[in-house]
Structures are given as C-alpha cells and as structure tokens.
Motif scaffolding. Structure first.
Motif, short mmCIF file in Angstrom:
data_model
loop_
_atom_site.label_atom_id
_atom_site.label_comp_id
_atom_site.label_asym_id
_atom_site.label_seq_id
_atom_site.Cartn_x
_atom_site.Cartn_y
_atom_site.Cartn_z
N GLU A 10 30.23 -76.14 20.28
CA GLU A 10 29.93 -75.79 19.41
C GLU A 10 30.85 -74.47 18.67
N ALA A 11 31.32 -74.15 19.39
CA ALA A 11 32.89 -73.21 18.41
C ALA A 11 33.39 -74.26 17.52
N THR A 12 33.69 -73.21 16.55
CA THR A 12 33.94 -73.87 14.84
C THR A 12 35.13 -73.16 15.10
N LEU A 13 36.69 -73.90 14.59
CA LEU A 13 37.82 -73.69 14.75
C LEU A 13 38.43 -74.28 13.45
N VAL A 14 39.13 -73.55 12.68
CA VAL A 14 39.37 -74.07 11.64
C VAL A 14 41.01 -73.78 11.82
N GLY A 15 41.18 -74.18 10.83
CA GLY A 15 43.36 -73.43 11.04
C GLY A 15 43.93 -74.46 9.73
N ARG A 16 45.32 -74.46 9.61
CA ARG A 16 46.31 -75.07 8.71
C ARG A 16 47.49 -75.43 10.13
N ILE A 17 47.81 -76.92 8.83
CA ILE A 17 48.60 -78.01 9.23
C ILE A 17 49.77 -78.22 8.54
N TRP A 18 50.64 -78.48 8.62
CA TRP A 18 51.74 -78.91 7.38
C TRP A 18 51.79 -80.86 8.25
N ARG A 255 38.98 -68.46 15.10
CA ARG A 255 36.86 -69.18 15.56
C ARG A 255 36.20 -68.11 14.97
N LEU A 256 35.24 -68.69 14.64
CA LEU A 256 34.56 -68.09 13.31
C LEU A 256 33.69 -67.66 14.10
N PHE A 257 32.48 -66.75 13.99
CA PHE A 257 32.12 -66.29 14.53
C PHE A 257 30.91 -66.43 14.14
N ASP A 258 29.76 -66.75 15.06
CA ASP A 258 28.71 -67.11 14.98
C ASP A 258 28.01 -66.69 16.60
N ALA A 259 26.66 -67.46 16.75
CA ALA A 259 25.72 -66.72 17.49
C ALA A 259 26.33 -66.00 19.08
N ASP A 260 27.17 -67.10 19.25
CA ASP A 260 27.52 -66.88 21.04
C ASP A 260 28.95 -66.03 20.59
N PHE A 261 29.74 -66.21 19.41
CA PHE A 261 31.39 -65.89 19.00
C PHE A 261 31.17 -64.55 18.80
N THR A 262 30.95 -63.15 18.45
CA THR A 262 30.55 -61.75 18.02
C THR A 262 32.06 -61.01 17.68
N LEU A 263 31.66 -59.81 17.42
CA LEU A 263 32.47 -58.77 17.27
C LEU A 263 32.74 -58.05 18.85
N ASP A 264 31.33 -58.60 19.56
CA ASP A 264 31.02 -58.03 20.68
C ASP A 264 31.89 -58.65 21.39
N THR A 265 32.12 -60.11 21.20
CA THR A 265 32.75 -60.91 21.87
C THR A 265 34.19 -60.70 22.29
N VAL A 266 34.70 -60.31 21.17
CA VAL A 266 35.87 -59.87 20.78
C VAL A 266 36.30 -58.53 21.32
N ARG A 267 35.28 -57.62 21.35
CA ARG A 267 35.34 -55.65 22.12
C ARG A 267 35.67 -56.20 24.07
N ALA A 268 35.24 -57.38 24.48
CA ALA A 268 34.95 -57.42 25.37
C ALA A 268 36.69 -58.48 26.03
N ALA A 269 37.22 -59.21 24.67
CA ALA A 269 38.44 -60.55 25.57
C ALA A 269 39.35 -59.47 26.40
N GLU A 270 39.24 -60.59 27.11
CA GLU A 270 40.97 -60.16 27.72
C GLU A 270 42.38 -61.08 27.73
N LEU A 271 43.21 -60.80 27.49
CA LEU A 271 44.21 -61.61 27.42
C LEU A 271 45.32 -61.66 28.43
N SER A 272 45.97 -62.63 28.35
CA SER A 272 46.82 -62.65 29.58
C SER A 272 48.16 -63.73 28.81
N MET A 273 49.03 -63.33 29.52
CA MET A 273 49.81 -63.73 28.01
C MET A 273 51.88 -63.43 29.79
#
Length: 383
Positions: A10-18, A255-273
């Motif tokens: 259900e995630a809404t993912l938008v972007g750009r391609i050439w 990824r556009l925010f929706d009911a299940d993916f919000t700024l609170d989700t970002v606040r708890a995000a764990e990035l790996s590199m």
C-alpha cells in the motif's frame, strides 16, 4: 540489489526516471512495475507535491508501465550514458537544503575536525581529550534549553566551545544549501569528491519533501557527501566542502506519507550503511533517528515560514549521527574514501540508495538544469 523491496504494497512511491529519447519523467512504483504518470497536469514532481492532496493524486494518476524495477536498476549504472534509462534523484524544481550537527555524535566529530584544522593525523589525540571533557553530557540534551546553556558554560571554561556546538545545542539550527535544483544524482550514479580532499566520508540521512506551503509530504534517503578536511580548515568553506559536481545523492523513490507511514515513522527510523572498497575494506554503520537532537518538524519550521519562502518547495536532509572513525589507511587517521567505493544506505520503509564514489572531475558534468527541463517539457507539450 534492487533500489526497493517493498514489504507494504500500500506504500505510495513516486520518483523520476530518464526515458531514452524523451527525458525526465514522473513515475510511480506499482509492485515491480515502473509506471510513467507524467501529464500536462503532472509534468514534474513539483507539480504533484503542490496539488491539494499529493497522496490521492499520485495514487489515482493514470499512467503507462515502461519498465520493471529490476530492468531499471540494471540500466542505472555508474557508467550509464546521458540518454540511458536510469533512475534520477526525485526532486526537480525544489531547492535541496541540509541541516547539520543534529546528532550528538556528529557534533563531537565536528568539534574534533575543527580542533584538528582538517588534519586527520591530529584527530585521534583530540578525540580522546574532547571525549574526556564532554563525555555523555550532550546525550538527550534539548537545543536551546537551560541545560544546554549550562553545558555551553562548562565547555567554554574548558576552551572547547565551538561553532558546531553552537548550532548543535544552541537555539538556531544549521540549515544550508546542499546543491542546486536537479544537481543531485540518483540511485546507481557516481557520487563525487572534490579532488583537493584527502579526508572525507559518506553521510547517510533521511531527506524530507516539503511543498511551498510548508507541508511535510514524504521522505526518501540521501548521501550528504562530506569533505572533513575542507570544512575542518574553516566553517566558511562549507560550500566547497558540500556542493560539488555529483556530491549529493537522493533516492531511490520518495515515499509519500499516509496513515501507516508518517513523520513519527521517520522519527523512529533506523538507517544502515555499508561501504565496500575494491581493496576489500568494508565499513558498516548505523544512524538512529531516535537519537536526533532536533525534531524534524522543528528543523522544517526553522527553514520555511514568514522569514523565508520556497515557492517551488524543498527537500531537506535531516543530518546524521554517523561519523566514521574506523582506521582504513593508517592508524589514527580514521576513515576516508577510496575511488570506486560502493556506498549503500538502507532503511526498511524507504529501500536502498546505492552509489559509487569517484572524484567530482570524473563524474558526468551536470548540464540538465531548470532551463533545460523547461525546454524539454515545452517540446513534449507538457507546459
């Protein structure tokens, strides 16, 4: 590795391609299908984010499947030609801004850079001294709070107060321009280091998308490539340290925010590199948004408002707690990039951003700016 493995359909993912022979196109990811949703109503990502409801607009937009995610990833190589099918960085007309020194760990490393005057040979000894004085006094501190001012007084007495600590625990955030609109590179592309730098590192970050009204609409990943020796010599060299050819990577999708993916989700995000070198060197790192010193909404509010407008919106890097000190070439010198390093930044909800490291002078020159985009869209009848 694919740019995105979406566990939530259900995630809404938008972007750009050439698209070869066509140019930049606005796309939506439907499962493993990349769907071109470009139209006269939605010629750019900017146009989408300025609609009254970008989420519903993106979901409802008709489109044409043009490729699969696997095919797109395969053609988005570091050596892809200028007219090759490839992922682009999501922002187009938006300004690309970045906030710095938003984590205690990165604050300490910035102080070390400054004390070392950009010399990695001096960093290890200074790190010991700074750690002895600061300890964990910055952990959990609220910038601008009475406690922060008490810590400031102690550090001043020890001769360790720094302009980096000022923006780290003082009332005002550091927000700077990372690059010009459309200068960022996308997934798979080369990222660039200025040839004068010999002490540098990647910076894995979450990047927010904000429209002209100040609405925070979604998130993606970014690599805020950093030249530690250049900025360490003088903070006035920030522009030279941060804004060079191909020195900013954003993607893979927004990824556009929706009911299940919000700024609170970002606040708890764990990035790996992970950084993998042709010399066999491997560096693993993490950045936890839960440890950020400034709330993302607060940084946005300091960036846009009555004091400063962004009529085309902006993308905002939120900073990182990652500051690599693992030795690579010599004891005590910490980490620095080698040409050919492959950097992969990942987050469960946002996918992975992968790029290869080269000198900025060995990356493709940036030639497709705002004027070129307007001419392209007009030629296609989209304006």
């Amino acid at each position: 590795m694919l740019p995105h493995s979406n566990p939530t359909p259900e995630a809404t993912l938008v972007g750009r391609i050439w698209r070869p022979g066509i140019g930049p196109c606005l796309v939506r990811l439907d499962g493993d299908r990349v769907v071109d949703i470009t139209s006269t109503a939605l010629p750019t990502l900017h146009a989408l984010l300025e609609t009254p409801d970008p989420l519903d607009t993106a979901r409802a937009a008709p489109g044409t499947p043009v490729t699969t995610l696997a095919e797109l990833a395969g053609s988005s190589s570091p050596d892809a030609g200028s007219d090759a099918l490839r992922l682009l960085a999501p922002p187009d007309l938006q300004a690309v801004k970045a906030s710095g020194v938003t984590f205690a760990a990165s604050m300490v490393e910035r102080v070390i850079e400054e004390q070392a005057a950009g010399d990695p040979d001096r960093a290890a000894a200074i790190r010991v001294r700074v750690g002895r004085v600061i300890g964990d006094s910055l952990s959990g501190i609220v910038p601008g709070s009475p406690k922060a001012m008490q810590v400031k007084a102690v550090l001043q007495e020890e001769g360790l107060w720094s302009q980096y600590l000022e923006v780290g625990i003082g009332p005002d955030a550091e927000v700077f321009t990372k690059c010009q609109p459309m200068a960022a590179v996308g997934w798979g592309a080369r990222v660039g280091l200025h040839p004068i730098s010999s002490w540098n590192n990647p910076e894995p970050e979450i990047v927010l998308a904000i429209n002209s009204r100040g609405d925070i609409l979604g998130a993606t990943l970014g690599n805020d490539v950093n030249l530690r020796d250049v900025e360490g010599r003088s903070a006035l060299l920030l522009g030279k340290a941060k804004d060079n050819n191909a020195s900013c990577a954003i993607g893979p999708f927004l990824r556009l925010f929706d009911a299940d993916f919000t700024l609170d989700t970002v606040r708890a995000a764990e990035l790996s590199m992970t950084v993998k070198g042709s010399d066999g060197f491997i560096l693993d790192g993490r950045s936890s948004m839960a440890q950020i010193s400034r709330d993302p909404a607060s940084i946005v509010a300091q960036t846009i408002g009555r004091h400063h407008q962004y009529p085309d919106g902006f993308f905002l890097f939120l900073g990182t707690m990652f500051a690599p000190i693992q030795d690579r070439d010599a004891t005590g010198q910490g980490f620095t990039h080698h040409q050919g390093d492959v950097v992969t930044i990942s987050e469960a909800a946002l996918g992975s951003l992968r790029n290869s490291v080269f000198l900025s002078t060995d990356c493709p020159e940036w030639k497709f700016g705002t004027a070129a985009l307007m001419k392209n869209l007009a030629k296609r009848g989209l304006l």
